[in-house]
Scaffold this motif. Sequence first.
Motif, PDB file in Angstrom:
ATOM      1  N   LEU A 240       5.872  23.968  -3.255  1.00  0.00           N
ATOM      2  CA  LEU A 240       6.580  23.414  -4.410  1.00  0.00           C
ATOM      3  C   LEU A 240       6.872  21.927  -4.224  1.00  0.00           C
ATOM      4  CD1 LEU A 240       9.068  26.327  -5.241  1.00  0.00           C
ATOM      5  CD2 LEU A 240       7.053  25.611  -6.569  1.00  0.00           C
ATOM      6  N   LEU A 241       7.222  21.531  -3.013  1.00  0.00           N
ATOM      7  CA  LEU A 241       7.520  20.119  -2.768  1.00  0.00           C
ATOM      8  C   LEU A 241       6.250  19.268  -2.767  1.00  0.00           C
ATOM      9  CD1 LEU A 241      10.381  20.307  -0.127  1.00  0.00           C
ATOM     10  CD2 LEU A 241      10.535  19.679  -2.542  1.00  0.00           C
ATOM     11  N   VAL A 242       5.134  19.857  -2.330  1.00  0.00           N
ATOM     12  CA  VAL A 242       3.850  19.138  -2.431  1.00  0.00           C
ATOM     13  C   VAL A 242       3.502  18.900  -3.893  1.00  0.00           C
ATOM     14  CG1 VAL A 242       1.354  19.382  -2.090  1.00  0.00           C
ATOM     15  CG2 VAL A 242       2.921  19.871  -0.205  1.00  0.00           C
ATOM     16  N   LEU A 243       3.727  19.910  -4.731  1.00  0.00           N
ATOM     17  CA  LEU A 243       3.488  19.758  -6.167  1.00  0.00           C
ATOM     18  C   LEU A 243       4.448  18.735  -6.771  1.00  0.00           C
ATOM     19  CD1 LEU A 243       2.948  23.499  -7.184  1.00  0.00           C
ATOM     20  CD2 LEU A 243       1.219  21.731  -6.834  1.00  0.00           C
ATOM     21  N   ALA A 244       5.684  18.741  -6.306  1.00  0.00           N
ATOM     22  CA  ALA A 244       6.653  17.739  -6.763  1.00  0.00           C
ATOM     23  C   ALA A 244       6.187  16.345  -6.373  1.00  0.00           C
ATOM     24  CB  ALA A 244       8.029  18.030  -6.166  1.00  0.00           C
ATOM     25  N   GLY A 245       5.592  16.227  -5.180  1.00  0.00           N
ATOM     26  CA  GLY A 245       5.062  14.942  -4.735  1.00  0.00           C
ATOM     27  C   GLY A 245       3.976  14.422  -5.660  1.00  0.00           C
ATOM     28  N   THR A 246       3.163  15.323  -6.202  1.00  0.00           N
ATOM     29  CA  THR A 246       2.109  14.934  -7.147  1.00  0.00           C
ATOM     30  C   THR A 246       2.700  14.311  -8.400  1.00  0.00           C
ATOM     31  OG1 THR A 246       0.905  16.895  -6.401  1.00  0.00           O
ATOM     32  CG2 THR A 246       0.039  15.763  -8.328  1.00  0.00           C
ATOM     33  N   ILE A 247       3.735  14.939  -8.920  1.00  0.00           N
ATOM     34  CA  ILE A 247       4.382  14.445 -10.144  1.00  0.00           C
ATOM     35  C   ILE A 247       5.101  13.126  -9.879  1.00  0.00           C
ATOM     36  CG2 ILE A 247       6.170  14.954 -11.851  1.00  0.00           C
ATOM     37  CD1 ILE A 247       5.433  17.938 -11.466  1.00  0.00           C
ATOM     38  N   VAL A 248       5.821  13.054  -8.744  1.00  0.00           N
ATOM     39  CA  VAL A 248       6.533  11.818  -8.390  1.00  0.00           C
ATOM     40  C   VAL A 248       5.553  10.660  -8.259  1.00  0.00           C
ATOM     41  CG1 VAL A 248       7.849  10.671  -6.557  1.00  0.00           C
ATOM     42  CG2 VAL A 248       8.475  12.986  -7.277  1.00  0.00           C
ATOM     43  N   PHE A 249       4.429  10.922  -7.622  1.00  0.00           N
ATOM     44  CA  PHE A 249       3.422   9.872  -7.416  1.00  0.00           C
ATOM     45  C   PHE A 249       2.935   9.318  -8.758  1.00  0.00           C
ATOM     46  CE2 PHE A 249      -0.703   8.073  -6.411  1.00  0.00           C
ATOM     47  CZ  PHE A 249      -0.495   7.471  -5.179  1.00  0.00           C
ATOM     48  N   GLN A 250       2.630  10.202  -9.692  1.00  0.00           N
ATOM     49  CA  GLN A 250       2.141   9.764 -10.996  1.00  0.00           C
ATOM     50  C   GLN A 250       3.223   9.041 -11.797  1.00  0.00           C
ATOM     51  OE1 GLN A 250      -1.081   9.888 -12.145  1.00  0.00           O
ATOM     52  NE2 GLN A 250      -1.412  10.501 -10.024  1.00  0.00           N
ATOM     53  N   LEU A 251       4.456   9.495 -11.685  1.00  0.00           N
ATOM     54  CA  LEU A 251       5.549   8.831 -12.403  1.00  0.00           C
ATOM     55  C   LEU A 251       5.798   7.431 -11.843  1.00  0.00           C
ATOM     56  CD1 LEU A 251       8.078  11.776 -12.885  1.00  0.00           C
ATOM     57  CD2 LEU A 251       6.648  10.684 -14.637  1.00  0.00           C
ATOM     58  N   VAL A 252       5.667   7.276 -10.530  1.00  0.00           N
ATOM     59  CA  VAL A 252       5.830   5.942  -9.925  1.00  0.00           C
ATOM     60  C   VAL A 252       4.741   5.001 -10.431  1.00  0.00           C
ATOM     61  CG1 VAL A 252       5.701   4.653  -7.755  1.00  0.00           C
ATOM     62  CG2 VAL A 252       7.028   6.755  -7.873  1.00  0.00           C
ATOM     63  N   LEU A 253       3.507   5.493 -10.518  1.00  0.00           N
ATOM     64  CA  LEU A 253       2.422   4.679 -11.069  1.00  0.00           C
ATOM     65  C   LEU A 253       2.689   4.332 -12.532  1.00  0.00           C
ATOM     66  CD1 LEU A 253      -0.799   6.353  -9.568  1.00  0.00           C
ATOM     67  CD2 LEU A 253       0.338   4.260  -8.828  1.00  0.00           C
ATOM     68  N   ALA A 254       3.239   5.284 -13.286  1.00  0.00           N
ATOM     69  CA  ALA A 254       3.565   5.037 -14.698  1.00  0.00           C
ATOM     70  C   ALA A 254       4.620   3.947 -14.820  1.00  0.00           C
ATOM     71  CB  ALA A 254       4.058   6.327 -15.355  1.00  0.00           C
ATOM     72  N   VAL A 255       5.635   3.991 -13.958  1.00  0.00           N
ATOM     73  CA  VAL A 255       6.675   2.953 -13.967  1.00  0.00           C
ATOM     74  C   VAL A 255       6.057   1.602 -13.634  1.00  0.00           C
ATOM     75  CG1 VAL A 255       8.746   2.128 -12.783  1.00  0.00           C
ATOM     76  CG2 VAL A 255       8.551   4.534 -13.423  1.00  0.00           C
ATOM     77  N   THR A 256       5.128   1.598 -12.685  1.00  0.00           N
ATOM     78  CA  THR A 256       4.451   0.354 -12.293  1.00  0.00           C
ATOM     79  C   THR A 256       3.732  -0.276 -13.482  1.00  0.00           C
ATOM     80  OG1 THR A 256       4.112   1.234 -10.061  1.00  0.00           O
ATOM     81  CG2 THR A 256       2.750  -0.641 -10.715  1.00  0.00           C
TER      82      THR A 256
END
Length: 289
Positions: A240-256
């Motif tokens: 579950l935390l690995v999957l959360a990492g996927t979403i966090v990574f994409q959201l950080v790129l979106a913020v960028t």
Amino acid sequence: MDFYLTALLQGLCFSGIALGIYISMKIFNIPDITTDGSYALGGIVTGVTLTHAYPLYISIVVVLLAGGLAGAITGLIHTKLKINALLAGILVMTALYSVNLTIAGRSNLPLIGTASIFNVLNFTADVNVNTFIILLVIVAVLTGFIGYLLKTDFGIAMRATGNSETMIRALGVNTDRMKIIGLALANALTALSGFLITQQQGFADISMGVGIVIIGLGSVIIGETLIGWLRITSVWGSLLLVLAGTIVFQLVLAVTLAVGVNPNLLKVVTAVLVLLIVSLPRLSFRSHD
């Protein structure tokens, strides 16, 4: 808001890659670069099957088999020919570029007027929300399957192969077979991400896999960092935390992108972000010394 929802949807689409890299790198300790090629293979096979009006269930089965075959070939090269795992992945990834181009017949396949897994069921009139619900169901099924598999005797043998290959071989487990099956499973999951993202973005491209391993690796590292912080030891919690990492990574790129960074520099930003994710725990550790 739609901008961040799109990032969330992409993060869910990339869940297969994250789970695949988690299996290859965290369970088997194999740096599998086949990911770039098998992701594009999944997208290209999806594009070809759907543009030829094959049913979705046929398309997804062919995608999984194609990705699994690519991973199995990498495993065979590594275990039977005794080639370094990194080099084996690079060789298969390089070969897959020509394979993908041959299958597609051209560099880009638009999916205009084709079937899509995201409109098979309509839970709501909002297209993005409907896509989100369907992706959640798919990710839940994937996570449930991988979590269950890793807790079976076979899954325990897989984990033991990565943790202590000599010991598990002494117990009669064929570790070469475990590695081949593990890499096949990892790349089948990666190809599934190609299947999802191709339909989500509406086209398949021969170069869509370039650098995709970095996204998956970054997602897994974020997940591993969260696992360490929260001291999670269960298989389900780790997944579950690995999957959360996927979403966090994409959201950080979106913020960028939202703050005005040139989209042409997105690959550079991705590389720097992964570098920071990898480096910060080490820098923190050294500062305590």
